[in-house]
Design a protein around this motif. Structure first.
Motif, PDB file in Angstrom:
ATOM      1  N   TYR A 169       7.658  30.402 -11.603  1.00 36.63           N
ATOM      2  CA  TYR A 169       7.624  31.610 -12.646  1.00 36.63           C
ATOM      3  C   TYR A 169       6.903  32.810 -12.141  1.00 36.63           C
ATOM      4  CZ  TYR A 169       7.499  32.927 -17.476  1.00 36.63           C
ATOM      5  OH  TYR A 169       7.671  33.768 -18.720  1.00 36.63           O
ATOM      6  N   PRO A 194      26.545  28.496  -6.261  1.00 37.50           N
ATOM      7  CA  PRO A 194      25.412  27.862  -7.088  1.00 37.50           C
ATOM      8  C   PRO A 194      24.953  26.607  -6.553  1.00 37.50           C
ATOM      9  CG  PRO A 194      28.183  27.497  -7.561  1.00 37.50           C
ATOM     10  CD  PRO A 194      27.718  28.575  -6.392  1.00 37.50           C
ATOM     11  N   THR A 209      21.142  30.098  -8.201  1.00 37.32           N
ATOM     12  CA  THR A 209      20.666  29.868  -9.373  1.00 37.32           C
ATOM     13  C   THR A 209      19.055  30.741  -9.448  1.00 37.32           C
ATOM     14  OG1 THR A 209      19.284  28.015  -8.122  1.00 37.32           O
ATOM     15  CG2 THR A 209      21.144  27.398  -9.150  1.00 37.32           C
ATOM     16  N   ALA A 213      18.545  33.395 -12.241  1.00 39.21           N
ATOM     17  CA  ALA A 213      17.352  33.583 -13.159  1.00 39.21           C
ATOM     18  C   ALA A 213      16.891  35.031 -13.119  1.00 39.21           C
ATOM     19  CB  ALA A 213      16.372  32.693 -12.852  1.00 39.21           C
ATOM     20  N   CYS A 216      18.920  37.693 -14.845  1.00 40.57           N
ATOM     21  CA  CYS A 216      19.009  37.429 -16.540  1.00 40.57           C
ATOM     22  C   CYS A 216      17.379  38.097 -16.742  1.00 40.57           C
ATOM     23  CB  CYS A 216      18.898  35.765 -16.793  1.00 40.57           C
ATOM     24  SG  CYS A 216      18.672  35.833 -18.525  1.00 40.57           S
ATOM     25  N   SER A 217      16.485  37.907 -16.199  1.00 40.66           N
ATOM     26  CA  SER A 217      15.151  38.465 -16.367  1.00 40.66           C
ATOM     27  C   SER A 217      15.414  40.149 -16.583  1.00 40.66           C
ATOM     28  CB  SER A 217      14.162  37.930 -15.597  1.00 40.66           C
ATOM     29  OG  SER A 217      12.836  38.843 -15.807  1.00 40.66           O
TER      30      SER A 217
ATOM     31  N   LEU B 163      11.612  27.676 -22.436  1.00 42.69           N
ATOM     32  CA  LEU B 163      10.877  28.364 -21.814  1.00 42.69           C
ATOM     33  C   LEU B 163      10.015  27.287 -20.811  1.00 42.69           C
ATOM     34  CD1 LEU B 163       9.701  31.210 -20.881  1.00 42.69           C
ATOM     35  CD2 LEU B 163       8.303  31.009 -22.697  1.00 42.69           C
ATOM     36  N   MET B 172      14.871  21.777 -11.413  1.00 39.22           N
ATOM     37  CA  MET B 172      16.195  22.344 -11.385  1.00 39.22           C
ATOM     38  C   MET B 172      17.154  21.196 -11.018  1.00 39.22           C
ATOM     39  SD  MET B 172      17.724  25.786 -10.044  1.00 39.22           S
ATOM     40  CE  MET B 172      15.944  26.438  -9.506  1.00 39.22           C
ATOM     41  N   ARG B 192      18.790  31.685 -25.318  1.00 40.84           N
ATOM     42  CA  ARG B 192      18.816  32.343 -24.055  1.00 40.84           C
ATOM     43  C   ARG B 192      18.145  33.648 -23.884  1.00 40.84           C
ATOM     44  NH1 ARG B 192      24.808  30.548 -21.864  1.00 40.84           N
ATOM     45  NH2 ARG B 192      23.586  30.885 -19.999  1.00 40.84           N
ATOM     46  N   PRO B 194      16.260  36.801 -22.687  1.00 34.87           N
ATOM     47  CA  PRO B 194      16.069  36.938 -21.145  1.00 34.87           C
ATOM     48  C   PRO B 194      14.440  37.098 -20.921  1.00 34.87           C
ATOM     49  CG  PRO B 194      17.367  38.899 -22.356  1.00 34.87           C
ATOM     50  CD  PRO B 194      17.110  37.539 -23.188  1.00 34.87           C
ATOM     51  N   THR B 195      13.863  37.777 -22.188  1.00 39.53           N
ATOM     52  CA  THR B 195      12.383  38.208 -21.945  1.00 39.53           C
ATOM     53  C   THR B 195      11.753  37.787 -23.240  1.00 39.53           C
ATOM     54  OG1 THR B 195      12.900  40.492 -22.402  1.00 39.53           O
ATOM     55  CG2 THR B 195      12.775  39.738 -19.898  1.00 39.53           C
ATOM     56  N   PRO B 205       9.605  36.702 -18.142  1.00 42.82           N
ATOM     57  CA  PRO B 205      10.949  35.899 -18.226  1.00 42.82           C
ATOM     58  C   PRO B 205      10.922  35.179 -19.204  1.00 42.82           C
ATOM     59  CG  PRO B 205      10.330  36.008 -15.858  1.00 42.82           C
ATOM     60  CD  PRO B 205       9.049  36.439 -16.907  1.00 42.82           C
ATOM     61  N   GLY B 206      12.123  35.078 -20.193  1.00 40.51           N
ATOM     62  CA  GLY B 206      12.141  33.992 -21.123  1.00 40.51           C
ATOM     63  C   GLY B 206      13.005  32.904 -20.923  1.00 40.51           C
ATOM     64  N   GLY B 208      16.081  32.146 -21.467  1.00 45.99           N
ATOM     65  CA  GLY B 208      17.342  32.611 -20.854  1.00 45.99           C
ATOM     66  C   GLY B 208      17.436  32.487 -19.189  1.00 45.99           C
ATOM     67  N   THR B 209      16.246  32.640 -18.626  1.00 50.70           N
ATOM     68  CA  THR B 209      16.175  32.876 -17.018  1.00 50.70           C
ATOM     69  C   THR B 209      16.268  31.123 -16.560  1.00 50.70           C
ATOM     70  OG1 THR B 209      13.828  32.662 -17.040  1.00 50.70           O
ATOM     71  CG2 THR B 209      14.855  34.895 -17.121  1.00 50.70           C
ATOM     72  N   MET B 210      15.628  30.272 -17.282  1.00 44.84           N
ATOM     73  CA  MET B 210      15.584  29.107 -16.857  1.00 44.84           C
ATOM     74  C   MET B 210      17.107  28.332 -17.299  1.00 44.84           C
ATOM     75  SD  MET B 210      12.467  29.727 -18.124  1.00 44.84           S
ATOM     76  CE  MET B 210      11.358  30.180 -16.964  1.00 44.84           C
ATOM     77  N   ALA B 212      19.648  30.106 -17.482  1.00 43.04           N
ATOM     78  CA  ALA B 212      20.886  30.753 -16.366  1.00 43.04           C
ATOM     79  C   ALA B 212      20.759  30.058 -14.864  1.00 43.04           C
ATOM     80  CB  ALA B 212      20.475  32.137 -16.291  1.00 43.04           C
ATOM     81  N   ALA B 213      19.496  29.757 -14.496  1.00 38.43           N
ATOM     82  CA  ALA B 213      19.271  29.112 -13.225  1.00 38.43           C
ATOM     83  C   ALA B 213      20.130  27.710 -13.385  1.00 38.43           C
ATOM     84  CB  ALA B 213      18.193  28.817 -12.739  1.00 38.43           C
ATOM     85  N   CYS B 216      23.980  27.829 -13.812  1.00 38.09           N
ATOM     86  CA  CYS B 216      24.489  28.124 -12.585  1.00 38.09           C
ATOM     87  C   CYS B 216      24.682  26.997 -11.521  1.00 38.09           C
ATOM     88  CB  CYS B 216      23.700  29.270 -11.936  1.00 38.09           C
ATOM     89  SG  CYS B 216      24.347  29.758 -10.096  1.00 38.09           S
ATOM     90  N   SER B 217      23.651  26.154 -11.527  1.00 43.00           N
ATOM     91  CA  SER B 217      23.793  25.028 -10.777  1.00 43.00           C
ATOM     92  C   SER B 217      24.703  24.056 -11.058  1.00 43.00           C
ATOM     93  CB  SER B 217      22.325  24.282 -10.730  1.00 43.00           C
ATOM     94  OG  SER B 217      22.228  22.956 -10.250  1.00 43.00           O
ATOM     95  N   GLN B 219      27.171  24.670 -13.151  1.00 46.40           N
ATOM     96  CA  GLN B 219      28.654  25.267 -13.587  1.00 46.40           C
ATOM     97  C   GLN B 219      29.085  24.968 -14.982  1.00 46.40           C
ATOM     98  OE1 GLN B 219      30.625  27.741 -10.924  1.00 46.40           O
ATOM     99  NE2 GLN B 219      28.445  27.975 -11.180  1.00 46.40           N
TER     100      GLN B 219
END
Lengths: 306, 306
Positions: A169, A194, A209, A213, A216-217, B163, B172, B192, B194-195, B205-206, B208-210, B212-213, B216-217, B219
């Motif tokens: 973070y 990914p 990934t 993140a 997105c931020s 968060l 992750m 989601r 973002p902040t 970072p909100g 949404g960032t976790m 998104a990661a 993505c991993s 898919q």
């Protein structure tokens, strides 16, 4: 796809098409993970295949999106696995990130914040830039408490995000503040894969990934320097004075390797020794069709000797 | 937007429109961060405003996407800031995640892996589910080395991502393996955003960032239970026997609060005491128009007493 028409479905490589492919190209671009090795294990028949191609006078280039190592460190890895590959033949996304800054006249007075590992830091150093962050900042914590104020360095002019097993973070906020608050700060991604075979036994979250993140931020898209972006190819062509129409991209991933080859006008060969399976290649939902496919690079040796 | 027509541009709240708004609704739904408080600081005039509305017989509900705390912990936070709010009046995305499992008959035999903080773990416990991961796994590292094999619990039937200031590569990969390899494993996101103003001085970072990661991993897209998804609203309506046409959503964020209110048929009031500025609201690129806007909730007191 170089002519703008969709490629027909990929054909299994045969003795005849292998010979015709060899006649039509001067250089082979190899992806590494899933093509040359899986994690730290060499894929069978790689040394023989590379020897054969070199003996036929082909130029070999090794292109990897994995930014964890520098070119020097990859050359060592090749050697440890019993394959002689020169640093100059290796193009990593960590090197691409440093070269992107160089070619865009990034001021050496400015600093670069790195969400990633040693490979990026080393390539920055070799290119004359001052990077920080990296594994060191993986040890840092923040306390999300009342009135805590997170300071960042106003002289950071670029943030590079790559694969980072020490992602946390702290780094996400550091990168976000630089991109959001430092005027003109560049947001560079080594790549958006990914996942990847970071070990031989499993898939792991890829640089995509970390990029997702941070993106997105800051609600902003990065500049991508690795595959399938054309930056790496343009740089490589200039470095070796090569033509893409006389090159063949060999990879295991449709959406980076094969797309990269097609985007830049190369011939393309998919190997099934990595992440892509034959059913995935032949699935109706897949729109990326390489020119040829085969099980592994070693097949070239068998087919060319028939 | 309840009638399917685009809303006209938002109008500044006046004494007349404030009175008509009060006449037309029975309940107010308040977002917390940027409306009631910023980080750990109460926004001016909040106690007076809540008292006035309660005295007028309005039902008050507090809805937050912040999953770091449970309902019990939020009730304590309100009290510490000098505002009496009952647990039952608070709807957090951590509570929503636990209720989503409950309403979908998630088996208590299965476990829940948490990429998030204590709030999610506590709400799971109160709902009778076994969660693990959370802050504890923030201390865990992996070594991306040859032949390292990462084991995961095959009895995990859901992964909740919220968060997480202790987010790391270990979590992750743990979340990815559960979602990818455990048959039918649910992938739930608290929200989601973002902040968020996790402290009063800065944006961070909100969730949404976790999300998104992890997304993505693997898919894959998650099921979202917080704002602007309608799950939270449906649950809230059932709990209080309320009608959305007689409710007003008060929030500081267009893409979660106001959209949430509009998606579910509420009247909407944007306050400028949080992340959204007046130029952002009035920018041509913004397509989300609340019914009304005002500087802060305290304006209601002044306007209704005119």
């Amino acid at each position: 796809m170089a002519n703008g028409l969709p490629n027909p479905p990929a054909a299994l490589l045969t003795a005849a098409t292998a010979r015709s492919l060899l006649d039509s190209v001067d250089a082979f671009l190899f992806d590494c993970d899933g093509v040359i090795w899986k994690g730290d294990e060499l894929i069978e028949g790689v040394p023989e295949t590379l020897d054969l191609l070199r003996n036929m006078g082909k130029k070999l280039v090794f292109v990897t999106n994995n930014s964890r190592k520098s070119r020097r460190q990859y050359s060592k890895k090749f050697k440890a696995l019993g394959v002689e590959v020169a640093e100059e033949e290796i193009f990593t996304s960590s090197f691409a990130a440093a070269m992107f800054l160089k070619l865009n006249n990034f001021s050496p007075e400015k600093k670069v914040y790195v969400v990633g590992e040693d490979g990026i830091l080393e390539e920055l150093r070799l290119a004359g830039f001052e990077g920080f962050g990296g594994p060191e900042d993986g040890k840092k914590n923040i306390l999300l408490e009342a009135n805590f104020y997170f300071e960042h360095d106003k002289s950071v002019g670029a943030v590079i995000v790559g694969l980072d097993q020490y992602f946390n973070y702290y780094k996400m906020q550091y990168a976000s503040l630089c991109i959001r608050e430092n005027p003109g700060c560049l947001f560079i991604a080594t790549n958006r894969d990914p996942t990847g075979h970071m070990t031989s036994t499993q898939e792991w979250p890829g640089a995509g990934t970390m990029v997702a993140a941070v993106s997105c931020s800051v609600q902003k898209e990065p500049i991508v320097v690795g595959k399938p972006s054309s930056f790496l190819m343009d740089f490589l062509l200039k470095s070796f004075n090569l033509e893409t129409s006389r090159m063949c991209m060999v990879g295991d991933r449709l959406d980076t390797d094969i797309l990269f080859g097609q985007n830049t006008g190369c011939k393309t060969l998919l190997v099934l020794s990595g992440v892509t399976t034959l059913p995935e290649l032949q699935d109706g939902s897949n729109s990326i069709h390489p020119d040829h496919y085969t099980n592994s690079v070693y097949d070239l040796v068998g087919l060319l000797q028939q």
